[in-house]
Design an enzyme around this catalytic site. Structure first.
Site, PDB file in Angstrom:
ATOM      1  N   LYS A 181     -12.931 -22.333  63.575  1.00  0.00           N
ATOM      2  CA  LYS A 181     -13.806 -23.127  62.702  1.00  0.00           C
ATOM      3  C   LYS A 181     -13.109 -23.370  61.365  1.00  0.00           C
ATOM      4  O   LYS A 181     -12.889 -22.433  60.602  1.00  0.00           O
ATOM      5  CB  LYS A 181     -15.128 -22.400  62.447  1.00  0.00           C
ATOM      6  CG  LYS A 181     -16.137 -23.324  61.755  1.00  0.00           C
ATOM      7  CD  LYS A 181     -17.223 -22.572  61.009  1.00  0.00           C
ATOM      8  CE  LYS A 181     -16.793 -22.107  59.646  1.00  0.00           C
ATOM      9  NZ  LYS A 181     -16.460 -23.173  58.680  1.00  0.00           N
ATOM     10  N   GLU A 259      -7.974 -11.714  55.544  1.00  0.00           N
ATOM     11  CA  GLU A 259      -7.134 -12.123  54.404  1.00  0.00           C
ATOM     12  C   GLU A 259      -8.091 -12.624  53.336  1.00  0.00           C
ATOM     13  O   GLU A 259      -8.583 -13.744  53.423  1.00  0.00           O
ATOM     14  CB  GLU A 259      -6.184 -13.254  54.822  1.00  0.00           C
ATOM     15  CG  GLU A 259      -5.240 -12.912  55.961  1.00  0.00           C
ATOM     16  CD  GLU A 259      -4.063 -12.074  55.514  1.00  0.00           C
ATOM     17  OE1 GLU A 259      -3.872 -11.883  54.305  1.00  0.00           O
ATOM     18  OE2 GLU A 259      -3.329 -11.593  56.387  1.00  0.00           O
ATOM     19  N   CYS A 293      -4.835 -18.072  46.945  1.00  0.00           N
ATOM     20  CA  CYS A 293      -5.295 -16.672  46.881  1.00  0.00           C
ATOM     21  C   CYS A 293      -4.286 -15.764  46.197  1.00  0.00           C
ATOM     22  O   CYS A 293      -4.665 -14.745  45.630  1.00  0.00           O
ATOM     23  CB  CYS A 293      -5.597 -16.160  48.274  1.00  0.00           C
ATOM     24  SG  CYS A 293      -4.210 -16.370  49.364  1.00  0.00           S
ATOM     25  N   GLU A 391     -11.951 -14.071  40.440  1.00  0.00           N
ATOM     26  CA  GLU A 391     -10.911 -15.045  40.733  1.00  0.00           C
ATOM     27  C   GLU A 391     -11.355 -16.398  40.152  1.00  0.00           C
ATOM     28  O   GLU A 391     -12.397 -16.921  40.547  1.00  0.00           O
ATOM     29  CB  GLU A 391     -10.870 -15.170  42.260  1.00  0.00           C
ATOM     30  CG  GLU A 391      -9.552 -15.209  42.902  1.00  0.00           C
ATOM     31  CD  GLU A 391      -9.698 -15.305  44.421  1.00  0.00           C
ATOM     32  OE1 GLU A 391     -10.785 -15.111  44.988  1.00  0.00           O
ATOM     33  OE2 GLU A 391      -8.666 -15.579  45.038  1.00  0.00           O
TER      34      GLU A 391
HETATM   35  P1  NAP Z   1     -15.274 -18.696  51.962  1.00  0.00           P
HETATM   36  O1  NAP Z   1     -16.461 -19.275  51.317  1.00  0.00           O
HETATM   37  O2  NAP Z   1     -15.294 -17.266  52.319  1.00  0.00           O
HETATM   38  O3  NAP Z   1     -15.016 -19.590  53.259  1.00  0.00           O
HETATM   39  C1  NAP Z   1     -14.000 -19.311  54.187  1.00  0.00           C
HETATM   40  C2  NAP Z   1     -14.466 -19.731  55.567  1.00  0.00           C
HETATM   41  O4  NAP Z   1     -15.611 -18.970  55.958  1.00  0.00           O
HETATM   42  C3  NAP Z   1     -14.890 -21.190  55.632  1.00  0.00           C
HETATM   43  O5  NAP Z   1     -14.560 -21.703  56.901  1.00  0.00           O
HETATM   44  C4  NAP Z   1     -16.397 -21.089  55.459  1.00  0.00           C
HETATM   45  O6  NAP Z   1     -17.095 -22.201  55.944  1.00  0.00           O
HETATM   46  C5  NAP Z   1     -16.686 -19.841  56.270  1.00  0.00           C
HETATM   47  N1  NAP Z   1     -17.945 -19.208  55.925  1.00  0.00           N
HETATM   48  C6  NAP Z   1     -18.637 -19.282  54.755  1.00  0.00           C
HETATM   49  N2  NAP Z   1     -19.752 -18.537  54.847  1.00  0.00           N
HETATM   50  C7  NAP Z   1     -19.783 -17.981  56.078  1.00  0.00           C
HETATM   51  C8  NAP Z   1     -20.675 -17.110  56.764  1.00  0.00           C
HETATM   52  N3  NAP Z   1     -21.771 -16.632  56.191  1.00  0.00           N
HETATM   53  N4  NAP Z   1     -20.376 -16.752  58.020  1.00  0.00           N
HETATM   54  C9  NAP Z   1     -19.272 -17.197  58.604  1.00  0.00           C
HETATM   55  N5  NAP Z   1     -18.376 -18.033  58.028  1.00  0.00           N
HETATM   56  C10 NAP Z   1     -18.621 -18.415  56.765  1.00  0.00           C
HETATM   57  O7  NAP Z   1     -13.973 -18.895  51.091  1.00  0.00           O
HETATM   58  P2  NAP Z   1     -13.465 -20.253  50.413  1.00  0.00           P
HETATM   59  O8  NAP Z   1     -14.224 -20.456  49.174  1.00  0.00           O
HETATM   60  O9  NAP Z   1     -13.419 -21.349  51.402  1.00  0.00           O
HETATM   61  O10 NAP Z   1     -11.937 -19.883  50.115  1.00  0.00           O
HETATM   62  C11 NAP Z   1     -11.553 -19.303  48.928  1.00  0.00           C
HETATM   63  C12 NAP Z   1     -11.375 -17.811  49.105  1.00  0.00           C
HETATM   64  O11 NAP Z   1     -10.433 -17.551  50.130  1.00  0.00           O
HETATM   65  C13 NAP Z   1     -10.803 -17.186  47.860  1.00  0.00           C
HETATM   66  O12 NAP Z   1     -11.435 -15.958  47.602  1.00  0.00           O
HETATM   67  C14 NAP Z   1      -9.346 -16.955  48.217  1.00  0.00           C
HETATM   68  O13 NAP Z   1      -8.725 -15.930  47.510  1.00  0.00           O
HETATM   69  C15 NAP Z   1      -9.456 -16.657  49.667  1.00  0.00           C
HETATM   70  N6  NAP Z   1      -8.183 -16.897  50.333  1.00  0.00           N
HETATM   71  C16 NAP Z   1      -7.479 -15.817  50.764  1.00  0.00           C
HETATM   72  C17 NAP Z   1      -6.255 -15.993  51.377  1.00  0.00           C
HETATM   73  C18 NAP Z   1      -5.476 -14.820  51.872  1.00  0.00           C
HETATM   74  O14 NAP Z   1      -4.546 -15.012  52.637  1.00  0.00           O
HETATM   75  N7  NAP Z   1      -5.798 -13.606  51.488  1.00  0.00           N
HETATM   76  C19 NAP Z   1      -5.740 -17.282  51.545  1.00  0.00           C
HETATM   77  C20 NAP Z   1      -6.480 -18.371  51.092  1.00  0.00           C
HETATM   78  C21 NAP Z   1      -7.711 -18.154  50.483  1.00  0.00           C
HETATM   79  P3  NAP Z   1     -17.472 -23.377  54.891  1.00  0.00           P
HETATM   80  O15 NAP Z   1     -16.228 -23.886  54.322  1.00  0.00           O
HETATM   81  O16 NAP Z   1     -18.134 -24.392  55.716  1.00  0.00           O
HETATM   82  O17 NAP Z   1     -18.341 -22.744  53.860  1.00  0.00           O
END
Ligand code: NAP
Length: 489
Positions: A181, A259, A293, A391
């Site tokens: 997804k 991650e 990230c 962040e």
């Molecule tokens: P996010 O809100 O956690 O979303 C990530 C994924 O999870 C998206 O596909 C999102 O769908 C989905 N999601 C959201 N709520 C969910 C739920 N309740 N159940 C299941 N899936 C769910 O994170 P983001 O805002 O997109 O990304 C930014 C974050 O990712 C930052 O904290 C960043 O540091 C982290 N990140 C970490 C890495 C690493 O390698 N450590 C790399 C890149 C980013 P939707 O988009 O449709 O909400």
């Protein structure tokens, strides 16, 4: 502006399940260009039924994909790698439109994503086990590795190609099948990658992509969490969602790779090459508009070099060109959405209210018509500011002044996160002392760009667990089986 790329068939708006593309006939959600809010495409808004259909397909395809030779899986991945490269420009344009990063960076992301596919194509044939010297006469003791089974991959919007490739490539190499997804903001890149995977010969059902809006994300993923056929969840995203996945997958004890978010420190010691440190920070912090990230979130400059560092940084940041991804000269594109702009601006506002000095940028009011944020440098940052604890995920470099090594190591580690850290120093003893003392999974020493498919990427503490890339990356998708044959003469 219409979405125009040379291969129109890469633009898909339905799901890819069991080797078939569905039409976006039922409910859809809009994918918008973050530069101007214009609608790029309407994509299928999947529900729990689609999520289950994807697991059915992945489950049915598992036995034959797992039984295929590692070499034949590697060949499929090599063809996929070649196709990603030959379609680099189209894929980069897709990323730029839906995610907003400048075109040059989007081209770089495609190379980076392709690098993972090539790397795991090569690693696929090297999943060696062990032969254990027998402890009892007449026994053979072997350890073999096998793919964990059906894997569910959930990815964020900030690197739509690379985050997907980093999960799909090792899973497919290991003999797993996948349900994936992508994020609501950026489904088109993942769907285009699936077109190329199909073309490369990935058999029906081995890779399934299910797109969903933010409001349906949980519905889709909950089906995967509750399905015992899904043996692993691989997730990149925020720490709260990662914790939710860890909790909810416990009932079926799935393997997890998480991650998650970071709060990376970037430390410049008095003995550093200040110009190199400014270069390193520009690369690490302002790539993808700071929406990375491993992007430094807290910049620590030691007292003696502090003023010189801040002055030079301010000049460089003030000269960054902000504009749409489609303009080749843009260096900072729009932020992903208005919610992100509000969060970034609130961090600037709070810091300024608490006495931070604006060196560059520093807009404290949200322009509700635009997703652009002026690249910002603040000095006089303190630990009570929001940007010290959260962040910011935007183009804001907040500089903290420090006096001693012990003090800065304490501050750097004073967060629940532990993904990446950077420091600049020319003292060899200090380099090893600090590298050892920093609590994180990735350390850049005199280097701002640390990601590579050849190296293990991942965090500790609340930045998650598991590693992507490197020779270790495949182990996260494989189980170890010990086979003991007795009765041999
Ligand atoms: P996010 O809100 O956690 O979303 C990530 C994924 O999870 C998206 O596909 C999102 O769908 C989905 N999601 C959201 N709520 C969910 C739920 N309740 N159940 C299941 N899936 C769910 O994170 P983001 O805002 O997109 O990304 C930014 C974050 O990712 C930052 O904290 C960043 O540091 C982290 N990140 C970490 C890495 C690493 O390698 N450590 C790399 C890149 C980013 P939707 O988009 O449709 O909400």
């Amino acid at each position: 502006m219409p979405l125009s790329i040379s291969r129109d068939d890469l633009i898909r708006t339905g799901n890819f399940i069991a080797g078939r593309w569905t039409e976006p006939t039922k409910e859809t959600f809009g994918v918008r260009d973050p530069a101007d809010g214009s609608l790029i495409a309407e994509v299928t808004d999947s529900d729990g039924g689609d999520a289950k259909a994807a697991v059915d397909a992945a489950s049915a395809a598992l036995p034959s994909w797992r039984a295929a030779t590692a070499r034949s899986r590697a060949q499929v991945l090599k063809r996929w790698h070649a196709l990603i490269l030959s379609n680099q420009e189209d894929l980069a344009r897709l990323i730029s439109r839906e995610q907003g990063k400048p075109l040059a960076e989007a081209r770089g992301e495609i190379l980076y994503a392709a690098g993972y596919v090539e790397w795991f194509a090569e690693e696929a044939t090297r999943t060696y086990g062990d032969v254990i010297p027998e402890t009892v006469r007449g026994r053979k003791m072997l350890v073999v590795k096998e793919g964990v089974g059906v894997v569910a991959a959930i990815t964020p919007w900030n690197f739509p190609a690379a985050m997907m490739a980093r999960k799909l490539a090792p899973a497919l190499a290991a003999g797993c099948t996948v349900v994936a997804k992508p994020a609501e903001d950026t489904p088109l890149t993942s769907l285009a990658l699936a077109v190329l995977a199909e073309e490369a010969g990935v058999p029906p059902g081995v890779l399934n992509i299910v797109a969903a809006s933010r409001s349906r994300a949980a519905e889709v993923v909950d089906v995967w969490l509750g399905d015992s056929r899904v043996r692993k969840i691989t997730f990149t995203g925020s720490t709260p969602v990662g914790k939710h996945l860890a909790r909810e997958s416990a009932s079926t004890l799935k393997r997890l790779s998480l991650e998650l978010g970071g709060n990376a420190p970037f430390i410049v010691f008095d003995d550093a090459d200040v110009d190199a440190a400014v270069d390193g920070l520009m690369a690490a912090k302002f790539r993808n508009g700071g929406q990375t990230c491993v992007s430094p979130n807290r910049v620590f400059a030691q007292r003696e070099i502090h003023d010189e560092f801040v002055r030079k940084l301010g000049v460089r940041v003030g000269a960054l060109k902000v504009g749409p991804a489609t303009d080749e000269s843009s260096q900072i594109g729009p932020m992903i959405n208005r919610q992100a702009v509000r969060k970034i601006t609130s961090h600037i506002q709070d810091a300024v209210a608490q006495g931070a000095k604006v060196i560059a940028g520093g807009v404290t009011e949200v322009d509700e018509e635009s997703n652009y944020v002026a690249p910002t440098v603040l000095s006089g940052a303190t630990s009570s500011m929001l940007l010290a604890a959260e962040e910011t995920f935007g183009p804001v470099a907040a500089v903290f002044r420090f006096d001693t090594e012990a003090e800065v190591v304490r501050s750097a580690n004073g967060t629940p996160y532990g993904l990446a850290a950077y420091f600049y120093s020319r003292d060899v003893s200090r380099i090893w002392r600090v590298a050892n003392a920093i609590e994180c999974g990735i350390v850049g020493v005199n280097e701002g760009l640390i990601s590579s498919e050849t190296a293990p990427f991942g965090g500790i503490k609340e930045s998650g667990y598991g590693r992507e890339g490197s020779r270790r990356g495949l182990d996260d998708y494989m189980d170890v089986k010990y086979v003991c044959q007795g009765g041999l003469s």
